[in-house]
Enzyme design. Structure first.
Site, PDB file in Angstrom:
ATOM      1  N   GLY A   8     -62.260  31.226  -2.843  1.00  0.00           N
ATOM      2  CA  GLY A   8     -60.928  31.780  -2.631  1.00  0.00           C
ATOM      3  C   GLY A   8     -59.904  30.979  -3.415  1.00  0.00           C
ATOM      4  N   SER A  10     -58.227  31.462  -6.138  1.00  0.00           N
ATOM      5  CA  SER A  10     -57.047  32.096  -6.731  1.00  0.00           C
ATOM      6  C   SER A  10     -56.030  32.542  -5.689  1.00  0.00           C
ATOM      7  CB  SER A  10     -57.466  33.300  -7.587  1.00  0.00           C
ATOM      8  OG  SER A  10     -58.248  32.873  -8.685  1.00  0.00           O
ATOM      9  N   ASP A  34     -63.711  33.268  -6.979  1.00  0.00           N
ATOM     10  CA  ASP A  34     -62.749  34.282  -6.567  1.00  0.00           C
ATOM     11  C   ASP A  34     -63.029  35.561  -7.338  1.00  0.00           C
ATOM     12  OD1 ASP A  34     -60.273  35.654  -5.712  1.00  0.00           O
ATOM     13  OD2 ASP A  34     -59.669  33.635  -5.119  1.00  0.00           O
ATOM     14  N   HIS A 143     -46.152  34.828  12.736  1.00  0.00           N
ATOM     15  CA  HIS A 143     -46.630  34.614  11.374  1.00  0.00           C
ATOM     16  C   HIS A 143     -45.907  35.536  10.401  1.00  0.00           C
ATOM     17  CE1 HIS A 143     -50.026  32.556  13.380  1.00  0.00           C
ATOM     18  NE2 HIS A 143     -50.157  31.920  12.231  1.00  0.00           N
ATOM     19  N   LYS A 147     -49.842  38.697   7.119  1.00  0.00           N
ATOM     20  CA  LYS A 147     -51.036  38.343   7.897  1.00  0.00           C
ATOM     21  C   LYS A 147     -51.628  39.594   8.533  1.00  0.00           C
ATOM     22  CE  LYS A 147     -52.715  35.026  11.351  1.00  0.00           C
ATOM     23  NZ  LYS A 147     -53.742  34.478  10.438  1.00  0.00           N
TER      24      LYS A 147
END
Length: 252
Positions: A8, A10, A34, A143, A147
């Protein structure tokens, strides 16, 4: 020095961790994985996980639940320790995580920050005193508007900590809009707020007769999660197969 594969790389958290590790003499990212390569990284990036053949001590995964199965299979096959930071995992994926931990070390935490993991401990003491005295327990988490999972993995971890302190006598309620009835004394309400660029805010409320006690943790940047992930990677290097969490890192 711990050699890290950043899965992950990037994504936003992947980039935060990459920047942090560049300043850390005890860690180095030797490869990234990624779907896309933004060309900004100083290490090689693989768009196919199975083609990543770089030697490493541990993988940090900060991606999405869609990729978790492949990550677990890869680390299990290579017996590569894994810091699993991705949230929103299904029950089936949680079982696969336990299975992978029989072959390699897996550290999973809903939240990598030191403050949240200290809060988990404090809440248990509070629950044993306040909930036992009849205080209602509620959790409000906030959040950013990008999200996708709700409630957050951290909110669920907080609820689990409260429930564990009370011998698992409580059940969780996520939405009260569909029923018209008085609150049950054995429920933990969890409310999710999504908006703006809120990094992460978790509030645990103990509401009793004529008094309220609140515990709150606010993250002002994602660096706190990145720092925790890197410290977890250092801890996990060379560890035997098994399930680990941030409390192991904190306690050494």
């Amino acid at each position: 020095m711990v050699r890290i594969i950043m899965h992950g790389c990037s994504g936003h958290m992947g980039q935060v961790i990459s920047d942090l590790v560049q300043q850390d003499a005890d860690a180095a990212i030797v490869a990234g994985v990624d779907l896309t390569d933004n060309g900004k990284n100083s290490y090689p990036v693989f768009t196919d996980l199975n083609k990543c053949d770089v030697e490493a001590d541990v993988m940090i995964d900060f991606s999405s639940a869609k990729a978790t199965d492949a990550v677990l299979e890869y680390c299990e096959a290579k017996k590569l320790p894994l810091v699993l930071c991705t949230t929103g995992l299904s029950e089936e994926q949680l079982k696969k995580t336990e299975s992978a931990a029989q072959k390699t070390a897996v550290l999973r935490s809903a939240n990598m920050s030191l403050g949240i993991n200290m809060l988990l401990k404090l809440l248990q003491d509070a629950a044993k005193t306040l909930a036992a005295a009849g205080f209602d327990m509620e959790i409000v988490e906030r959040h950013h508007n990008q999200k996708v999972d709700a409630p957050s993995g951290t909110a669920l971890a907080l609820a689990d900590s409260l429930n564990e302190a009370m011998d698992h006598q409580y059940h969780y309620v996520y939405d009260r809009s569909q029923k018209r009835e008085k609150r049950d004394s054995k429920e933990i309400g969890i409310s999710a707020v999504r908006g703006g660029t809120i990094v992460g805010d978790h509030e645990v409320i103990f509401a009793g007769p004529d008094e309220v006690v609140e515990f709150r943790h606010t993250a002002y940047s994602k660096t706190v999660f990145a720092k925790g992930a890197v410290e977890a990677a250092k801890f996990l290097k060379g560890k035997p197969a098994g399930m680990y969490n941030m409390s192991h890192v904190i306690n050494g």
